[in-house]
Motif scaffolding. Structure first.
Motif, PDB file in Angstrom:
ATOM      1  N   PRO A   1       0.843  -1.197   0.000  1.00  0.00           N
ATOM      2  CA  PRO A   1       0.000   0.000   0.000  1.00  0.00           C
ATOM      3  C   PRO A   1       0.882   1.252   0.000  1.00  0.00           C
ATOM      4  O   PRO A   1       1.863   1.333   0.744  1.00  0.00           O
ATOM      5  N   ALA A   2       0.562   2.175  -0.875  1.00  0.00           N
ATOM      6  CA  ALA A   2       1.369   3.383  -1.074  1.00  0.00           C
ATOM      7  C   ALA A   2       2.754   3.063  -1.622  1.00  0.00           C
ATOM      8  O   ALA A   2       3.681   3.886  -1.516  1.00  0.00           O
TER       9      ALA A   2
ATOM     10  N   SER B   1      -1.577   5.945 -15.518  1.00  0.00           N
ATOM     11  CA  SER B   1      -2.942   6.292 -15.124  1.00  0.00           C
ATOM     12  C   SER B   1      -3.943   5.184 -15.411  1.00  0.00           C
ATOM     13  O   SER B   1      -4.941   5.045 -14.692  1.00  0.00           O
ATOM     14  N   ASN B   2      -3.702   4.374 -16.432  1.00  0.00           N
ATOM     15  CA  ASN B   2      -4.634   3.304 -16.780  1.00  0.00           C
ATOM     16  C   ASN B   2      -4.465   2.048 -15.932  1.00  0.00           C
ATOM     17  O   ASN B   2      -5.242   1.103 -16.074  1.00  0.00           O
ATOM     18  N   ASN B   3      -3.445   2.042 -15.080  1.00  0.00           N
ATOM     19  CA  ASN B   3      -3.152   0.823 -14.324  1.00  0.00           C
ATOM     20  C   ASN B   3      -3.020   1.063 -12.825  1.00  0.00           C
ATOM     21  O   ASN B   3      -2.251   0.401 -12.133  1.00  0.00           O
ATOM     22  N   GLY B   4      -3.799   2.012 -12.309  1.00  0.00           N
ATOM     23  CA  GLY B   4      -3.863   2.204 -10.865  1.00  0.00           C
ATOM     24  C   GLY B   4      -2.638   2.844 -10.256  1.00  0.00           C
ATOM     25  O   GLY B   4      -2.336   2.599  -9.083  1.00  0.00           O
ATOM     26  N   LEU B   5      -1.934   3.672 -11.040  1.00  0.00           N
ATOM     27  CA  LEU B   5      -0.732   4.345 -10.559  1.00  0.00           C
ATOM     28  C   LEU B   5      -0.871   5.837 -10.793  1.00  0.00           C
ATOM     29  O   LEU B   5      -1.105   6.285 -11.922  1.00  0.00           O
TER      30      LEU B   5
ATOM     31  N   LYS C   1       1.093   3.797  -5.963  1.00  0.00           N
ATOM     32  CA  LYS C   1      -0.073   2.924  -6.038  1.00  0.00           C
ATOM     33  C   LYS C   1      -1.299   3.651  -5.532  1.00  0.00           C
ATOM     34  O   LYS C   1      -1.295   4.206  -4.418  1.00  0.00           O
ATOM     35  N   ASP C   2      -2.326   3.696  -6.328  1.00  0.00           N
ATOM     36  CA  ASP C   2      -3.543   4.407  -5.969  1.00  0.00           C
ATOM     37  C   ASP C   2      -4.256   3.668  -4.839  1.00  0.00           C
ATOM     38  O   ASP C   2      -4.532   2.469  -4.940  1.00  0.00           O
ATOM     39  N   ALA C   3      -4.534   4.383  -3.782  1.00  0.00           N
ATOM     40  CA  ALA C   3      -5.152   3.759  -2.599  1.00  0.00           C
ATOM     41  C   ALA C   3      -6.533   3.196  -2.881  1.00  0.00           C
ATOM     42  O   ALA C   3      -7.021   2.337  -2.157  1.00  0.00           O
TER      43      ALA C   3
END
Length: 231
Positions: free
Chosen positions: A143-144, A198-202, A227-229
């Protein structure tokens, strides 16, 4: 689920590196590559250590130089490469743990292990293989966790060709004659690189453009994404 098929050019990249293991290892360990010696090695090390990571995953680690540089400051290090002979060279020089795996095999090979930082240092040369890797990246980050990519700067690497995504012919220009069969590589515009994040949760935190002291042009570009929370 069947494994996605790699393009012939993606496979040629691995084949080329498999034939140049000894040459590459000598070039890296002998510091024969000026841009690495003057700019890009230091740039990627600084970008990683600024995250104060307890664990680092080096994706496309080659002969393992980066993990050897980090060994005294990062407790947990793992290098992954698709070329088994490069992994053999890395293991022989110590500096961390190393495994053989392609980008497609990464998540399964790690068996749910996660890292504070994943780094791809000039290792993202393909098209489909790189797209598959980005899909897997959030699953190998804590996470993060942070992904750091250093690659050729699109505006410099484009040369005189059209500024559009596409395969380019490979070259060993600047290297000695022992290097053989250069692999093709997939050119991405800046917009396309940003879309991979942006398309892969980052979520992109920062871009850096290390400048070569002799040419006064960017020697590379570094993307730092978290990593997008919400993923």
């Amino acid at each position: 689920m069947d494994k996605p098929q790699q393009s012939p050019n993606d496979m040629k990249i691995v084949e080329s590196w498999s034939k140049n293991v000894t040459q590459w290892t000598l070039a890296v360990r002998g510091q024969h590559i000026e841009s690495r010696r003057l700019v890009t090695n230091r740039a990627i090390i600084e970008a990683i250590l600024e995250q104060s990571p307890r664990s680092v995953l080096d994706i496309g680690c080659g002969e393992g130089w980066l993990l050897r540089e980090l060994a005294s400051q990062v407790p947990e290090l793992l290098g992954v490469d698709a070329v088994s002979s490069l992994i053999d060279a890395a293991k022989a020089a110590d500096g961390g743990d190393f495994i053989v795996a392609t980008f497609d095999e990464l998540a399964n090979a790690l068996n749910k292990r996660q890292f504070d930082v994943a780094v791809c240092n000039f290792s993202l040369l393909g098209q489909v293989s790189v797209e598959h890797l980005f899909v897997a990246i959030p699953s190998v980050l804590n996470p993060a966790g942070v992904l750091i990519v250093q690659t050729l700067h699109p505006q410099v690497a484009c040369g005189d060709l059209a500024y559009v995504d596409g395969w380019r012919e490979g070259s060993w220009d600047g290297f000695d004659s022992s290097f053989v069969e250069p692999a093709p590589w997939y050119f991405r515009t800046l917009e396309s690189w940003l879309a991979l994040f942006s398309n892969n949760g980052l979520r992109l935190l920062e871009m850096r453009e290390p400048v070569h002291p002799k040419t006064q042009k960017p020697a590379s570009i570094i993307f730092i994404g978290i990593k997008d929370a919400t993923e």
